[in-house]
Design a protein around this motif. Structure first.
Motif, PDB file in Angstrom:
ATOM      1  N   THR A   1       0.845  -1.179   0.000  1.00  0.00           N
ATOM      2  CA  THR A   1       0.000   0.000   0.000  1.00  0.00           C
ATOM      3  C   THR A   1       0.888   1.238   0.000  1.00  0.00           C
ATOM      4  OG1 THR A   1      -0.150  -0.045   2.415  1.00  0.00           O
ATOM      5  CG2 THR A   1      -1.912  -1.139   1.182  1.00  0.00           C
ATOM      6  N   ILE A   2       0.416   2.280  -0.606  1.00  0.00           N
ATOM      7  CA  ILE A   2       1.200   3.499  -0.761  1.00  0.00           C
ATOM      8  C   ILE A   2       1.282   4.242   0.562  1.00  0.00           C
ATOM      9  CG2 ILE A   2       1.315   5.704  -1.969  1.00  0.00           C
ATOM     10  CD1 ILE A   2      -0.195   4.305  -4.281  1.00  0.00           C
ATOM     11  N   GLN A   3       2.490   4.678   0.912  1.00  0.00           N
ATOM     12  CA  GLN A   3       2.750   5.360   2.171  1.00  0.00           C
ATOM     13  C   GLN A   3       3.484   6.676   1.912  1.00  0.00           C
ATOM     14  OE1 GLN A   3       1.649   4.115   5.159  1.00  0.00           O
ATOM     15  NE2 GLN A   3       0.722   2.436   3.991  1.00  0.00           N
ATOM     16  N   PRO A   4       3.458   7.607   2.878  1.00  0.00           N
ATOM     17  CA  PRO A   4       4.219   8.844   2.721  1.00  0.00           C
ATOM     18  C   PRO A   4       5.690   8.565   2.414  1.00  0.00           C
ATOM     19  CG  PRO A   4       2.723   9.050   4.571  1.00  0.00           C
ATOM     20  CD  PRO A   4       2.639   7.613   4.113  1.00  0.00           C
ATOM     21  N   ASN A   5       6.280   9.418   1.604  1.00  0.00           N
ATOM     22  CA  ASN A   5       7.674   9.333   1.146  1.00  0.00           C
ATOM     23  C   ASN A   5       7.885   8.302   0.041  1.00  0.00           C
ATOM     24  OD1 ASN A   5       8.584  11.343   2.986  1.00  0.00           O
ATOM     25  ND2 ASN A   5       8.617   9.798   4.608  1.00  0.00           N
TER      26      ASN A   5
ATOM     27  N   ARG B   1      15.353  16.816 -10.369  1.00  0.00           N
ATOM     28  CA  ARG B   1      14.330  16.014  -9.728  1.00  0.00           C
ATOM     29  C   ARG B   1      13.114  16.896  -9.456  1.00  0.00           C
ATOM     30  NH1 ARG B   1      16.093  11.388  -7.064  1.00  0.00           N
ATOM     31  NH2 ARG B   1      14.610  11.697  -5.383  1.00  0.00           N
ATOM     32  N   ILE B   2      11.946  16.384  -9.820  1.00  0.00           N
ATOM     33  CA  ILE B   2      10.711  17.101  -9.564  1.00  0.00           C
ATOM     34  C   ILE B   2       9.784  16.190  -8.776  1.00  0.00           C
ATOM     35  CG2 ILE B   2       8.683  18.180 -10.616  1.00  0.00           C
ATOM     36  CD1 ILE B   2      10.359  18.946 -12.970  1.00  0.00           C
ATOM     37  N   SER B   3       9.194  16.708  -7.716  1.00  0.00           N
ATOM     38  CA  SER B   3       8.285  15.930  -6.865  1.00  0.00           C
ATOM     39  C   SER B   3       8.920  14.653  -6.366  1.00  0.00           C
ATOM     40  CB  SER B   3       6.983  15.617  -7.630  1.00  0.00           C
ATOM     41  OG  SER B   3       6.309  16.799  -7.956  1.00  0.00           O
ATOM     42  N   GLY B   4      10.209  14.685  -6.110  1.00  0.00           N
ATOM     43  CA  GLY B   4      10.822  13.540  -5.463  1.00  0.00           C
ATOM     44  C   GLY B   4      11.824  12.790  -6.281  1.00  0.00           C
TER      45      GLY B   4
ATOM     46  N   ASN C   1       0.939  14.019   4.156  1.00  0.00           N
ATOM     47  CA  ASN C   1      -0.523  13.915   4.259  1.00  0.00           C
ATOM     48  C   ASN C   1      -1.095  12.825   3.360  1.00  0.00           C
ATOM     49  OD1 ASN C   1      -0.737  16.118   6.100  1.00  0.00           O
ATOM     50  ND2 ASN C   1      -0.547  17.546   4.376  1.00  0.00           N
ATOM     51  N   GLY C   2      -0.210  12.178   2.600  1.00  0.00           N
ATOM     52  CA  GLY C   2      -0.660  11.089   1.731  1.00  0.00           C
ATOM     53  C   GLY C   2      -1.136  11.551   0.367  1.00  0.00           C
ATOM     54  N   ASN C   3      -0.721  12.747  -0.052  1.00  0.00           N
ATOM     55  CA  ASN C   3      -1.170  13.301  -1.329  1.00  0.00           C
ATOM     56  C   ASN C   3      -0.049  13.355  -2.352  1.00  0.00           C
ATOM     57  OD1 ASN C   3      -3.806  13.944  -0.294  1.00  0.00           O
ATOM     58  ND2 ASN C   3      -2.900  15.725   0.717  1.00  0.00           N
ATOM     59  N   ILE C   4      -0.437  13.385  -3.614  1.00  0.00           N
ATOM     60  CA  ILE C   4       0.475  13.709  -4.698  1.00  0.00           C
ATOM     61  C   ILE C   4      -0.140  14.848  -5.513  1.00  0.00           C
ATOM     62  CG2 ILE C   4       1.449  11.382  -4.887  1.00  0.00           C
ATOM     63  CD1 ILE C   4      -0.289  10.985  -7.401  1.00  0.00           C
TER      64      ILE C   4
END
Length: 266
Positions: A53-57, A84-87, A106-109
């Motif tokens: 499951t997708i997690q922060p970071n 690097r953009i958005s990580g 916060n769990g968003n992209i």
């Protein structure tokens, strides 16, 4: 003479104490008490919660395609160079790179055109379906592919090649992780392997017995991103490590002295 014999017996006892036999059960994965002469089948159902499951970071690579590819271009903003953009970024050939999306705390992209999307707790497939539904308003029959770009696990302790490994496949079992690290060394404990997992802002620990066939039913059998697998030393190896490094030399010198004393007494 009697004292010398007793002392010699004491020295021999010490040597025997630090050497012990290792049973087959202690060194065998998925141990069976009897030798199997026919193929053995183990039926297992992968628990739903073992899926990633997708997690922060987390860093996600998301590509959108369609029959009319031009309509999908706004959802695939390319970048050039090594910035690097958005990580981060992932090479896609021809010197160009595809943007990856960093999941914030916060769990968003932040996704092109669609804006802020909550992704925490979703599986890769669930997120692809969510994006597909949202993009359908702009693109006819879109195809969405989601990949976790920074799936890593660390394998530490009594293995041949400890380290952190990047995984390209979504599914990674404990035996495969040990294989990446060159397998467990003979003096590693197979009955008490630790898995540390950080998920939903919590760290959990599980101690697993790899000599037991039922290990395949554990929710920890499939590793997740950023898991740490630790193999501790067995008792005899820990005891040997606590000894003075010159103990072997002292015992050898003592043995020589005893032999000389016995020779002169005679």
């Amino acid at each position: 003479m009697k004292r010398i014999s007793i002392f010699s017996f004491y020295i021999v006892g010490l040597l025997l104490f630090f050497s012990s036999c290792v049973s087959r059960k202690d060194t065998t994965y998925f141990y069976e008490s009897k030798e199997l002469h026919i193929p053995a089948t183990i039926t297992m159902e992968q628990p739903s919660k073992s899926f990633l499951t997708i997690q922060p970071n987390d860093e996600l690579t998301i590509t959108v395609s369609a029959i009319e590819q031009e309509a999908a271009l706004p959802f695939n903003p390319p970048i050039t160079g090594s910035s690097r953009i958005s990580g981060g970024s992932v090479n896609i050939g021809g010197g160009s790179q595809l943007q990856t999306y960093l999941v914030d705390q916060n769990g968003n992209i932040e996704f092109p055109v669609l804006g802020t999307i909550y992704v925490r707790g979703l599986t890769r497939v669930a997120l692809a379906e969510k994006l597909k539904t949202m993009i359908t308003a702009y693109v006819t029959k879109p195809i969405v592919n989601v990949k976790l770009s920074n799936f890593q696990v660390s394998v530490l302790g009594a293995v041949r090649n400890p380290g952190t490994y990047t995984i390209t496949n979504e599914y990674l079992t404990i035996p495969k992780a040990l294989g990446l690290a060159g397998d467990m060394q003979i003096f590693g404990r197979r009955d008490n392997v630790l898995v540390m997992r950080e998920e939903n802002d919590k760290v959990t620990k599980a101690y697993l017995d790899l000599t037991d066939n039922s290990i395949i039913d554990s929710e920890y059998y499939y590793l997740k991103q950023n898991d740490v697998l630790y193999v501790e030393l067995n008792d005899s190896q820990r005891q040997a490590g606590s000894l003075n490094p010159n103990s072997g030399l002292f015992i050898s010198v003592a043995s020589v002295l005893i032999s000389l004393v016995v020779l002169f007494v005679r």
